[in-house]
Design an enzyme around this catalytic site. Structure first.
Site, PDB file in Angstrom:
ATOM      1  N   PRO A 152       0.685  -1.132   0.039  1.00  0.00           N
ATOM      2  CA  PRO A 152      -0.048   0.067  -0.047  1.00  0.00           C
ATOM      3  C   PRO A 152       0.830   1.424  -0.145  1.00  0.00           C
ATOM      4  O   PRO A 152       2.011   1.207   0.532  1.00  0.00           O
ATOM      5  CB  PRO A 152      -0.717  -0.078   1.484  1.00  0.00           C
ATOM      6  CG  PRO A 152      -0.068  -1.163   2.259  1.00  0.00           C
ATOM      7  CD  PRO A 152       0.926  -1.863   1.095  1.00  0.00           C
ATOM      8  N   LYS A 153       0.469   2.337  -0.645  1.00  0.00           N
ATOM      9  CA  LYS A 153       1.224   3.435  -0.843  1.00  0.00           C
ATOM     10  C   LYS A 153       0.770   4.358   0.428  1.00  0.00           C
ATOM     11  O   LYS A 153      -0.201   4.638   0.488  1.00  0.00           O
ATOM     12  CB  LYS A 153       0.945   4.285  -2.062  1.00  0.00           C
ATOM     13  CG  LYS A 153       1.905   5.388  -2.315  1.00  0.00           C
ATOM     14  CD  LYS A 153       1.844   5.985  -3.516  1.00  0.00           C
ATOM     15  CE  LYS A 153       2.838   7.187  -4.011  1.00  0.00           C
ATOM     16  NZ  LYS A 153       2.930   8.059  -2.850  1.00  0.00           N
ATOM     17  N   VAL A 154       1.726   4.690   1.121  1.00  0.00           N
ATOM     18  CA  VAL A 154       1.307   5.365   2.343  1.00  0.00           C
ATOM     19  C   VAL A 154       1.382   6.913   2.292  1.00  0.00           C
ATOM     20  O   VAL A 154       2.142   7.704   1.388  1.00  0.00           O
ATOM     21  CB  VAL A 154       2.362   5.162   3.475  1.00  0.00           C
ATOM     22  CG1 VAL A 154       2.133   5.992   4.786  1.00  0.00           C
ATOM     23  CG2 VAL A 154       2.448   3.701   3.823  1.00  0.00           C
ATOM     24  N   GLY A 211      -2.980   4.534  -2.674  1.00  0.00           N
ATOM     25  CA  GLY A 211      -2.517   3.710  -3.876  1.00  0.00           C
ATOM     26  C   GLY A 211      -1.654   2.460  -3.498  1.00  0.00           C
ATOM     27  O   GLY A 211      -1.652   2.204  -2.511  1.00  0.00           O
TER      28      GLY A 211
END
Length: 285
Positions: A24-26, A168
């Site tokens: 997961p994009k933090v 994202g």
């Protein structure tokens, strides 16, 4: 010690591949954590020292280490990363406010890579070996976490991210070495939101279209400035129409009748009702 971070290319869309892992994009800002001779320093991706902004992240590991990740804050109402919150943390310099924020808007260091550990430079190790070392660490406190990943199933992860309204997904080649530049071995897929806006003016000095959206009463209100995405053909078409719509100007802007509509993509809406990072998609005719 600062190490310039490895940067992401943009993938055309969600994808799956057995040679990739997916995270997961933090939604925060990049942070390089450096512990040298027991001294902890924190740096942004542009080598700006932000150690004093995050006292809860100045805790040491069991050995000298350099880590890469994102510093983030969580919205207590939604449980989702609060980008505006972390920007408030980053911009605060006054000691008393920093200490207050550390209690009321606590930061988390979401770690996704390890670059140095116990005197060894790990950047030439394949990513999966670096991940194994990273997952063996004892973290200093609950303000530190390791970003989870799955292997191969990028599209399935993206569906979950999209459903939760998160930022994202990042896909990384399992065998990738760590290089201090942008690389196609690491690719991001952004979970964009979309909106229709009216263009109500433009900047005089550099490119930028003023965007507005209707409020609850139907009256237009400012929603931000579109600075990305328009091609030369789009700009030419805009110039061909806008001179007929001018209603006034000031030092920085020319204002237009709200007759031109556009579709934009964006990261999300800010808490103040503005488009976050709007990108022009197309005119609506």
């Amino acid at each position: 010690m600062f190490i310039s971070p490895m940067l992401l290319e943009t993938a055309p869309g969600p994808f799956s591949h057995s040679n990739y892992l997916f995270e997961p994009k933090v939604d925060g800002h990049r942070l390089i954590y450096s512990q040298q001779s027991g001294n902890v320093r924190l740096y942004t991706r542009h080598n700006n020292d932000c150690t004093r902004q995050y006292p809860e992240l100045r805790l040491p590991f069991d050995s000298d280490i350099i880590l890469d990740g994102e510093v983030a804050c969580t919205d207590p109402q939604t449980g989702i990363n609060d980008f505006e919150g972390v920007m408030s943390r980053f911009s605060t310099r006054q000691h008393s406010k920093v200490q207050q924020f550390a209690k009321t808007l606590s930061a988390t260091f979401a770690i996704f890579d390890i670059l140095h550990y116990q005197g060894r430079d790990l950047r030439k190790f394949p990513l999966m070996e670096r991940k194994a070392i990273l997952h063996s660490l004892v973290l200093p406190s609950s303000n530190f976490g390791i970003v989870p990943y799955i292997e191969g199933a990028g599209e399935a992860l993206y569906e979950q991210i999209e459903a939760r309204g998160m930022e994202g997904v990042v896909g990384k080649r399992k065998d990738s070495q760590y290089v201090s530049k942008r690389s196609a071995n690491w690719q991001k897929v952004i979970n964009w939101s979309y909106a229709e806006v009216f263009i109500t003016g433009y900047k005089k000095a550099e490119f930028g279209w003023l965007a507005a959206v209707p409020d609850l009463s139907g009256k237009l209100r400012p929603a931000g400035i579109i600075e990305h995405g328009a091609s030369p053909k789009h700009k030419q078409a805009f110039r061909g129409v806008c001179q007929q719509l001018v209603t006034g100007e000031d030092k920085n802007h020319v204002y237009l009748e709200p007759r031109i509509r556009a579709k934009v993509k964006m990261r999300n809406w800010t808490k103040s009702g503005l488009l976050r990072t709007p990108v022009f998609e197309q005119f609506i005719v």
